[in-house]
Write a protein that holds these residues in place. Structure first.
Motif, PDB file in Angstrom:
ATOM      1  N   LEU A  29       0.869  -1.186   0.000  1.00  0.00           N
ATOM      2  CA  LEU A  29       0.000   0.000   0.000  1.00  0.00           C
ATOM      3  C   LEU A  29       0.901   1.230   0.000  1.00  0.00           C
ATOM      4  CD1 LEU A  29      -2.824  -1.139   2.488  1.00  0.00           C
ATOM      5  CD2 LEU A  29      -2.775  -1.312   0.001  1.00  0.00           C
ATOM      6  N   ALA A  30       0.328   2.416   0.191  1.00  0.00           N
ATOM      7  CA  ALA A  30       1.109   3.649  -0.017  1.00  0.00           C
ATOM      8  C   ALA A  30       2.373   3.709   0.829  1.00  0.00           C
ATOM      9  CB  ALA A  30       0.226   4.855   0.254  1.00  0.00           C
ATOM     10  N   ASP A  31       2.296   3.408   2.126  1.00  0.00           N
ATOM     11  CA  ASP A  31       3.491   3.580   2.946  1.00  0.00           C
ATOM     12  C   ASP A  31       3.892   2.342   3.732  1.00  0.00           C
ATOM     13  OD1 ASP A  31       1.303   3.762   4.632  1.00  0.00           O
ATOM     14  OD2 ASP A  31       2.185   5.294   5.915  1.00  0.00           O
ATOM     15  N   PHE A  32       3.267   1.201   3.455  1.00  0.00           N
ATOM     16  CA  PHE A  32       3.700  -0.050   4.099  1.00  0.00           C
ATOM     17  C   PHE A  32       3.099  -1.229   3.345  1.00  0.00           C
ATOM     18  CE2 PHE A  32       0.097  -1.962   6.510  1.00  0.00           C
ATOM     19  CZ  PHE A  32      -0.883  -1.056   6.140  1.00  0.00           C
ATOM     20  N   THR A  33       3.621  -2.423   3.659  1.00  0.00           N
ATOM     21  CA  THR A  33       3.076  -3.626   3.031  1.00  0.00           C
ATOM     22  C   THR A  33       2.163  -4.327   4.016  1.00  0.00           C
ATOM     23  OG1 THR A  33       4.985  -3.851   1.601  1.00  0.00           O
ATOM     24  CG2 THR A  33       3.712  -5.844   1.996  1.00  0.00           C
ATOM     25  N   MET A  34       0.953  -4.604   3.557  1.00  0.00           N
ATOM     26  CA  MET A  34      -0.079  -5.173   4.427  1.00  0.00           C
ATOM     27  C   MET A  34      -0.225  -6.669   4.148  1.00  0.00           C
ATOM     28  SD  MET A  34      -3.989  -3.788   4.776  1.00  0.00           S
ATOM     29  CE  MET A  34      -4.355  -3.243   6.437  1.00  0.00           C
ATOM     30  N   ALA A  35      -0.210  -7.474   5.218  1.00  0.00           N
ATOM     31  CA  ALA A  35      -0.497  -8.903   5.091  1.00  0.00           C
ATOM     32  C   ALA A  35      -1.996  -9.102   5.289  1.00  0.00           C
ATOM     33  CB  ALA A  35       0.285  -9.680   6.144  1.00  0.00           C
ATOM     34  N   ALA A  92     -19.200 -16.514   2.458  1.00  0.00           N
ATOM     35  CA  ALA A  92     -18.745 -15.139   2.248  1.00  0.00           C
ATOM     36  C   ALA A  92     -17.321 -15.135   1.688  1.00  0.00           C
ATOM     37  CB  ALA A  92     -18.766 -14.361   3.570  1.00  0.00           C
ATOM     38  N   ARG A  93     -16.992 -14.048   1.019  1.00  0.00           N
ATOM     39  CA  ARG A  93     -15.593 -13.791   0.679  1.00  0.00           C
ATOM     40  C   ARG A  93     -15.028 -13.006   1.859  1.00  0.00           C
ATOM     41  NH1 ARG A  93     -13.146 -10.150  -4.318  1.00  0.00           N
ATOM     42  NH2 ARG A  93     -10.974 -10.249  -3.600  1.00  0.00           N
ATOM     43  N   VAL A  94     -14.144 -13.639   2.607  1.00  0.00           N
ATOM     44  CA  VAL A  94     -13.679 -13.041   3.851  1.00  0.00           C
ATOM     45  C   VAL A  94     -12.307 -12.396   3.639  1.00  0.00           C
ATOM     46  CG1 VAL A  94     -13.290 -13.400   6.305  1.00  0.00           C
ATOM     47  CG2 VAL A  94     -14.886 -14.877   5.097  1.00  0.00           C
ATOM     48  N   ILE A  95     -12.233 -11.122   3.933  1.00  0.00           N
ATOM     49  CA  ILE A  95     -10.963 -10.388   3.812  1.00  0.00           C
ATOM     50  C   ILE A  95     -10.564  -9.944   5.219  1.00  0.00           C
ATOM     51  CG2 ILE A  95      -9.851  -8.351   2.803  1.00  0.00           C
ATOM     52  CD1 ILE A  95     -11.803  -8.726   0.436  1.00  0.00           C
ATOM     53  N   ALA A  96      -9.384 -10.378   5.642  1.00  0.00           N
ATOM     54  CA  ALA A  96      -8.947 -10.104   7.022  1.00  0.00           C
ATOM     55  C   ALA A  96      -7.507  -9.606   7.001  1.00  0.00           C
ATOM     56  CB  ALA A  96      -9.062 -11.377   7.864  1.00  0.00           C
ATOM     57  N   PRO A  97      -7.308  -8.300   7.199  1.00  0.00           N
ATOM     58  CA  PRO A  97      -5.937  -7.761   7.207  1.00  0.00           C
ATOM     59  C   PRO A  97      -5.244  -7.887   8.561  1.00  0.00           C
ATOM     60  CG  PRO A  97      -7.542  -5.977   7.410  1.00  0.00           C
ATOM     61  CD  PRO A  97      -8.335  -7.261   7.314  1.00  0.00           C
ATOM     62  N   ASP A  98      -3.921  -7.856   8.520  1.00  0.00           N
ATOM     63  CA  ASP A  98      -3.116  -7.495   9.688  1.00  0.00           C
ATOM     64  C   ASP A  98      -2.972  -5.979   9.609  1.00  0.00           C
ATOM     65  OD1 ASP A  98      -2.546 -10.017  10.735  1.00  0.00           O
ATOM     66  OD2 ASP A  98      -0.669 -10.233   9.602  1.00  0.00           O
ATOM     67  N   LEU A  99      -3.489  -5.256  10.595  1.00  0.00           N
ATOM     68  CA  LEU A  99      -3.343  -3.797  10.567  1.00  0.00           C
ATOM     69  C   LEU A  99      -1.858  -3.428  10.627  1.00  0.00           C
ATOM     70  CD1 LEU A  99      -6.284  -2.951  12.996  1.00  0.00           C
ATOM     71  CD2 LEU A  99      -6.273  -2.724  10.501  1.00  0.00           C
ATOM     72  N   ARG A 100      -1.505  -2.235  10.176  1.00  0.00           N
ATOM     73  CA  ARG A 100      -0.082  -1.832  10.164  1.00  0.00           C
ATOM     74  C   ARG A 100       0.530  -2.038  11.562  1.00  0.00           C
ATOM     75  NH1 ARG A 100       0.792   4.044   8.321  1.00  0.00           N
ATOM     76  NH2 ARG A 100      -0.674   3.593   6.668  1.00  0.00           N
ATOM     77  N   GLY A 101       1.751  -2.570  11.566  1.00  0.00           N
ATOM     78  CA  GLY A 101       2.453  -2.796  12.838  1.00  0.00           C
ATOM     79  C   GLY A 101       2.028  -4.061  13.562  1.00  0.00           C
ATOM     80  N   GLY A 108       0.872  -8.412  13.384  1.00  0.00           N
ATOM     81  CA  GLY A 108       1.000  -9.654  12.611  1.00  0.00           C
ATOM     82  C   GLY A 108       2.172  -9.591  11.644  1.00  0.00           C
ATOM     83  N   ASP A 109       1.894  -9.923  10.384  1.00  0.00           N
ATOM     84  CA  ASP A 109       2.959  -9.924   9.375  1.00  0.00           C
ATOM     85  C   ASP A 109       3.014  -8.624   8.575  1.00  0.00           C
ATOM     86  OD1 ASP A 109       3.765 -12.668   9.854  1.00  0.00           O
ATOM     87  OD2 ASP A 109       1.871 -13.252   8.909  1.00  0.00           O
ATOM     88  N   SER A 110       2.195  -7.644   8.949  1.00  0.00           N
ATOM     89  CA  SER A 110       2.258  -6.351   8.250  1.00  0.00           C
ATOM     90  C   SER A 110       3.438  -5.558   8.770  1.00  0.00           C
ATOM     91  CB  SER A 110       0.964  -5.548   8.457  1.00  0.00           C
ATOM     92  OG  SER A 110      -0.064  -6.058   7.646  1.00  0.00           O
ATOM     93  N   GLU A 111       3.927  -4.695   7.885  1.00  0.00           N
ATOM     94  CA  GLU A 111       5.091  -3.882   8.246  1.00  0.00           C
ATOM     95  C   GLU A 111       4.712  -2.850   9.319  1.00  0.00           C
ATOM     96  OE1 GLU A 111       7.874  -1.473   5.305  1.00  0.00           O
ATOM     97  OE2 GLU A 111       6.388  -2.723   4.311  1.00  0.00           O
ATOM     98  N   ALA A 112       5.666  -2.539  10.185  1.00  0.00           N
ATOM     99  CA  ALA A 112       5.453  -1.470  11.166  1.00  0.00           C
ATOM    100  C   ALA A 112       6.066  -0.186  10.609  1.00  0.00           C
ATOM    101  CB  ALA A 112       6.110  -1.824  12.494  1.00  0.00           C
ATOM    102  N   LEU A 155      -6.977  -1.607   0.875  1.00  0.00           N
ATOM    103  CA  LEU A 155      -6.846  -3.052   0.644  1.00  0.00           C
ATOM    104  C   LEU A 155      -8.034  -3.572  -0.164  1.00  0.00           C
ATOM    105  CD1 LEU A 155      -5.384  -5.785   1.185  1.00  0.00           C
ATOM    106  CD2 LEU A 155      -6.848  -6.013   3.207  1.00  0.00           C
ATOM    107  N   LEU A 156      -9.248  -3.163   0.210  1.00  0.00           N
ATOM    108  CA  LEU A 156     -10.438  -3.618  -0.521  1.00  0.00           C
ATOM    109  C   LEU A 156     -10.336  -3.197  -1.995  1.00  0.00           C
ATOM    110  CD1 LEU A 156     -13.413  -2.863   1.922  1.00  0.00           C
ATOM    111  CD2 LEU A 156     -12.388  -5.077   1.413  1.00  0.00           C
TER     112      LEU A 156
END
Ligand code: MLT
Length: 274
Positions: free
Chosen positions: A5-11, A45-54, A56-60, A77-78
């Motif tokens: 995404l714009a300023d980090f990578t989201m898992a 359902a189509r389930v979309i579940a992010p790790d918010l920034r900082g 899980g596996d998303s960048e901090a 993300l959507l």
């Protein structure tokens, strides 16, 4: 999966078929919180579940992570996942704050809201002082000190005493949050606005789910939510603390399925576990 995404990578997870459902985890957790829902809802359902920034596996990245910023991340993300129709947004605790921020900013993208273990009010003066103490602990002692302080309050007494698997799972997930991520989220929660007046006029279907033994956010906050949201249903889940979806997955999933069906008209399919 990972999405730049714009300023980090989201898992994130993007799985299942049907009307879109966005699951937003709380603090300091991650998308793994939703394992029982990711497994159970595949067929409906189509389930979309992010790790918010900082988390899980998303960048901090440096904070503060305001609830609006976290909602913007979910919206981005959507969009990147090609989802531009209305979605059911379900958030737990801080995820509920983010879900409300999302619904306020992007009302046209919300078919319905599920508010789990959350509240409408802003932090009190005492609450903000508590955030400052937690920020200092995260910086000076690290994530483990925050996790060990929070864990006993996150789960119902029966879960803590009898379900070591759930306790260990929650602990491991929390330890994946970076200190920078914790500080960013605490700073963001500390300044979040009171959503009460906005909720009175929100006007979309809303389901409130809350653990009867939640120590972090007491059930009276869920009752206050029901009082201000016209037509909202509240289900108090027995033998569940703050992580009610992990502690009582069958009850949580049944409520979520029924809500999805009523909001989206999605046909119930035989449950599939892979
Ligand atoms: C959470 O579980 O997301 C947080 O504990 C909520 C909060 O601290 O307000």
């Amino acid at each position: 999966m990972k999405m730049p995404l714009a300023d980090f990578t989201m898992a994130y997870e993007d799985t299942g078929r049907g009307p879109p459902l966005l699951l937003i985890h709380g603090f300091p957790l991650g998308r793994r919180l939703w394992r029982p829902q990711l497994e159970n809802l595949l067929g409906v359902a189509r389930v979309i579940a992010p790790d918010l920034r900082g988390h899980g596996d998303s960048e901090a990245v440096p904070g503060p992570y305001t609830m609006e910023l976290l909602a913007d991340d979910c919206h981005a993300l959507l969009r990147e996942c090609g989802v531009d129709q209305p979605v059911v947004v379900c958030g737990l605790s801080m995820g509920g704050y983010v879900a409300m921020a999302f619904a306020r900013k992007y009302p046209e993208q919300v078919a319905g809201l599920v508010l789990a273990a959350t509240r409408a009010s802003a932090d009190t003066t005492e609450g903000r002082a508590g955030r400052d103490r937690s920020i200092a602990v995260a910086r000076e002692k690290g994530v483990e000190a925050i996790v060990d302080g929070m864990l006993p309050k996150l789960l119902a007494p029966d879960t803590l005493a009898q379900r070591k698997g759930v306790v260990d799972y929650a602990r491991k997930m929390m330890l994946m949050t970076s200190a920078e991520g914790m500080v960013g989220a605490l700073e963001g929660m500390k300044t979040r606005p009171d959503m009460t007046e906005w909720l009175r006029n929100f006007g979309k279907p809303t389901l409130i789910l809350h653990g009867a033994e939640d120590e972090i956010i007491p059930p009276r906050d869920a009752e206050a939510l029901r009082e201000v949201i016209p037509g909202a249903a509240l289900q108090l889940i027995p033998n569940a603390g703050h992580l009610l979806n992990l502690e009582q997955p069958a009850i949580f999933n049944a409520a979520l399925r029924q809500f999805l069906r009523s909001v989206t008209g999605a046909d119930e399919q035989p449950q599939q576990l892979h």
